[in-house]
Design a protein around this motif. Structure first.
Motif, mmCIF file in Angstrom:
data_model
loop_
_atom_site.group_PDB
_atom_site.id
_atom_site.type_symbol
_atom_site.label_atom_id
_atom_site.label_comp_id
_atom_site.label_asym_id
_atom_site.label_seq_id
_atom_site.Cartn_x
_atom_site.Cartn_y
_atom_site.Cartn_z
ATOM 1 N N GLY A 34 -8.711 -107.361 10.783
ATOM 2 C CA GLY A 34 -9.936 -108.035 10.351
ATOM 3 C C GLY A 34 -10.028 -109.514 10.648
ATOM 4 O O GLY A 34 -11.131 -110.063 10.717
ATOM 5 N N GLN A 41 -2.309 -112.777 11.673
ATOM 6 C CA GLN A 41 -2.480 -111.313 11.791
ATOM 7 C C GLN A 41 -2.584 -110.923 13.279
ATOM 8 O O GLN A 41 -1.902 -109.995 13.734
ATOM 9 C CB GLN A 41 -3.730 -110.894 11.017
ATOM 10 C CG GLN A 41 -3.794 -109.430 10.644
ATOM 11 C CD GLN A 41 -5.004 -109.122 9.791
ATOM 12 O OE1 GLN A 41 -6.148 -109.313 10.214
ATOM 13 N NE2 GLN A 41 -4.778 -108.636 8.574
ATOM 14 N N ASP A 73 -11.859 -103.347 6.485
ATOM 15 C CA ASP A 73 -10.622 -102.659 6.089
ATOM 16 C C ASP A 73 -10.917 -101.233 5.629
ATOM 17 O O ASP A 73 -10.277 -100.276 6.063
ATOM 18 C CB ASP A 73 -9.943 -103.419 4.932
ATOM 19 C CG ASP A 73 -9.244 -104.670 5.411
ATOM 20 O OD1 ASP A 73 -8.497 -105.257 4.610
ATOM 21 O OD2 ASP A 73 -9.434 -105.060 6.570
ATOM 22 N N GLY A 90 -4.197 -104.324 7.231
ATOM 23 C CA GLY A 90 -5.204 -104.866 6.326
ATOM 24 C C GLY A 90 -4.637 -105.003 4.930
ATOM 25 O O GLY A 90 -3.474 -104.678 4.672
ATOM 26 N N SER A 91 -5.488 -105.441 4.042
ATOM 27 C CA SER A 91 -5.034 -105.782 2.709
ATOM 28 C C SER A 91 -4.672 -104.556 1.870
ATOM 29 O O SER A 91 -5.397 -103.560 1.884
ATOM 30 C CB SER A 91 -6.173 -106.541 2.016
ATOM 31 O OG SER A 91 -5.729 -107.002 0.790
ATOM 32 N N ASN A 146 0.209 -111.572 3.985
ATOM 33 C CA ASN A 146 -1.054 -112.311 3.977
ATOM 34 C C ASN A 146 -0.744 -113.677 3.349
ATOM 35 O O ASN A 146 -1.031 -114.712 3.913
ATOM 36 C CB ASN A 146 -2.084 -111.531 3.163
ATOM 37 C CG ASN A 146 -3.483 -112.095 3.284
ATOM 38 O OD1 ASN A 146 -3.709 -113.080 3.959
ATOM 39 N ND2 ASN A 146 -4.429 -111.460 2.619
ATOM 40 N N ARG A 170 -16.629 -114.950 -4.151
ATOM 41 C CA ARG A 170 -16.374 -113.709 -3.411
ATOM 42 C C ARG A 170 -14.944 -113.277 -3.672
ATOM 43 O O ARG A 170 -14.023 -114.077 -3.608
ATOM 44 C CB ARG A 170 -16.565 -113.910 -1.898
ATOM 45 C CG ARG A 170 -16.224 -112.654 -1.070
ATOM 46 C CD ARG A 170 -14.772 -112.640 -0.649
ATOM 47 N NE ARG A 170 -14.428 -111.427 0.089
ATOM 48 C CZ ARG A 170 -13.200 -111.186 0.568
ATOM 49 N NH1 ARG A 170 -12.237 -112.055 0.375
ATOM 50 N NH2 ARG A 170 -12.942 -110.066 1.216
ATOM 51 N N PHE A 193 -14.275 -108.700 4.034
ATOM 52 C CA PHE A 193 -13.863 -109.964 4.662
ATOM 53 C C PHE A 193 -14.808 -110.332 5.810
ATOM 54 O O PHE A 193 -15.126 -111.500 6.017
ATOM 55 C CB PHE A 193 -12.430 -109.850 5.169
ATOM 56 C CG PHE A 193 -11.928 -111.128 5.759
ATOM 57 C CD1 PHE A 193 -11.905 -111.311 7.132
ATOM 58 C CD2 PHE A 193 -11.511 -112.177 4.934
ATOM 59 C CE1 PHE A 193 -11.457 -112.508 7.671
ATOM 60 C CE2 PHE A 193 -11.070 -113.371 5.466
ATOM 61 C CZ PHE A 193 -11.045 -113.539 6.845
HETATM 62 O O1 KDG Z 1 -9.226 -107.505 7.380
HETATM 63 C C1 KDG Z 1 -9.086 -108.572 6.502
HETATM 64 C C2 KDG Z 1 -7.953 -108.206 5.601
HETATM 65 O O2 KDG Z 1 -6.779 -108.408 6.317
HETATM 66 C C3 KDG Z 1 -7.911 -108.957 4.285
HETATM 67 O O3 KDG Z 1 -6.647 -108.902 3.741
HETATM 68 C C4 KDG Z 1 -8.221 -110.391 4.377
HETATM 69 O O4 KDG Z 1 -7.271 -111.253 2.354
HETATM 70 C C5 KDG Z 1 -8.283 -110.862 2.926
HETATM 71 C C6 KDG Z 1 -9.584 -110.823 2.234
HETATM 72 O O5 KDG Z 1 -9.795 -111.746 1.429
HETATM 73 O O6 KDG Z 1 -10.394 -109.896 2.486
#
Ligand code: KDG
Length: 335
Positions: A34, A41, A73, A90-91, A146, A170, A193
């Protein structure tokens, strides 16, 4: 006997140059993520790709596809389950809808530093949580970093708990994050994201929370004025594979992917930590007004969030919650 004959014939044809080695189509692996290409990443996915191509002599080719080009994601997770996409990173927070135990990693202030993070995630608790994905159609290979999440917003500096009141913040699409920031007085708004920069730019939301690395790589400093260092949660990423696709691979091919994911993990954790130490100075230089939450105010924040911890404990299961607490005691004692 017939196989031997066929292989023999093939060898003759190849020797004659009739059938070129490159006529064999390599396995293509679509690996979605993402963040932007020039991010911790993206760099880790590209290293993973190099490792896989090297180990398979080009028989497996990994296409690193960033910027949420294959979807958010949650959309990529569904594509893996359906077998329409091979891999993603991803998260873990967005995996909670598939595997509720992933919420363990959303617990505010659970992990104090990266030593604890690596020991917990790569140990028995991390393995147990990762294993809950497979019955749902996703194979979790390893955790990447992350990082520790911090707060940015456009309204005012957050120096005390009351400053959270009324900030339209958010959060990731995850109930623990929603509950946590509501408990702190913010107006929490779940968004993917991929929609975040625009939401900040158009003032649809006032703020967000992410590691320094992402604030730099996604240029949030262009649309955010205040940065408050809270380190309120350590956020992992999960490197995931479609189980439908994984089950069709040989044991050797599966080992190549796992080994490459581990090599990329070790690179990514160092790359992320090195980048994070530079990111704060970088963000100040780009004009962000930075403050660190005092220990007293961080303590007040923790107190507010204890109710959220109780909810996480019941959602992930009290046995896992207790095992996690016991594991952290062991990790902290083994300094
Ligand atoms: O694809 C984005 C994700 O990797 C996500 O982890 C990024 O920490 C994130 C968020 O706040 O959405």
């Amino acid at each position: 006997m017939r196989i031997k004959f066929a292989l023999g014939a093939l060898a003759v044809l190849m020797a004659a140059g009739t059938v070129q080695a490159q006529d064999f189509k390599p396995r293509i692996v679509r690996f979605g993520y993402g963040l932007v290409d020039d991010s911790n990443q993206g760099r880790a996915v590209r290293l993973f790709a190099k490792e896989v191509e090297k180990a398979t002599g080009g028989k497996m080719r990994v296409r690193a596809i960033g910027n949420a080009s294959l979807g958010s994601d949650t959309q990529m997770q569904q594509a893996l389950i359906g077998g329409a996409q091979e891999m993603m990173v991803g998260s873990t927070a967005t995996l909670v809808g598939i595997a509720p135990q992933m919420a363990l990693w959303d617990t505010p202030f659970l992990i104090n530093n990266t030593r604890e993070a690596d020991a917990l995630l790569d140990g028995p608790v991390g393995d147990k949580v990762r294993a809950t994905l497979e019955p749902k159609g996703i194979v979790g290979l390893v955790y990447w970093e992350n990082g520790f999440r911090n707060l940015t917003n456009n309204k005012h500096p957050v120096t005390k708990l009351e400053d959270m009141n009324g900030i339209k913040l958010r959060v990731m699409q995850n109930n623990v994050f929603l509950d946590s920031f509501k408990a702190l007085g913010a107006n929490a708004v779940p968004l993917p994201f991929s929609e975040l920069f625009t939401a900040l730019e158009t003032k649809a939301v006032d703020g967000q929370e992410n590691p320094f690395n992402t604030v730099v790589s996604s240029k949030f400093y262009e649309v955010q004025k205040y940065l408050t260092i809270t380190n309120h949660v350590y956020s992992p990423w999960m490197v995931s594979v479609s189980k439908k696709w994984w089950d069709g691979l040989s044991k050797d091919e599966q080992k190549v992917l796992l080994d490459a994911a581990k090599t990329a993990r070790d690179f990514e954790r160092k790359d992320t930590r090195d980048e994070a130490t530079k990111a704060l100075a970088d963000l100040k230089a780009k004009g962000m007004q930075v403050n660190e939450l005092s220990a007293a105010e961080a303590g007040r924040m923790r107190d507010k969030l204890t109710q959220v911890n109780a909810t996480v404990a019941s959602n992930v299961g009290l046995d896992l919650w207790k095992q996690t607490q016991d594991e952290l005691v062991k990790i902290r004692a083994a300094k």
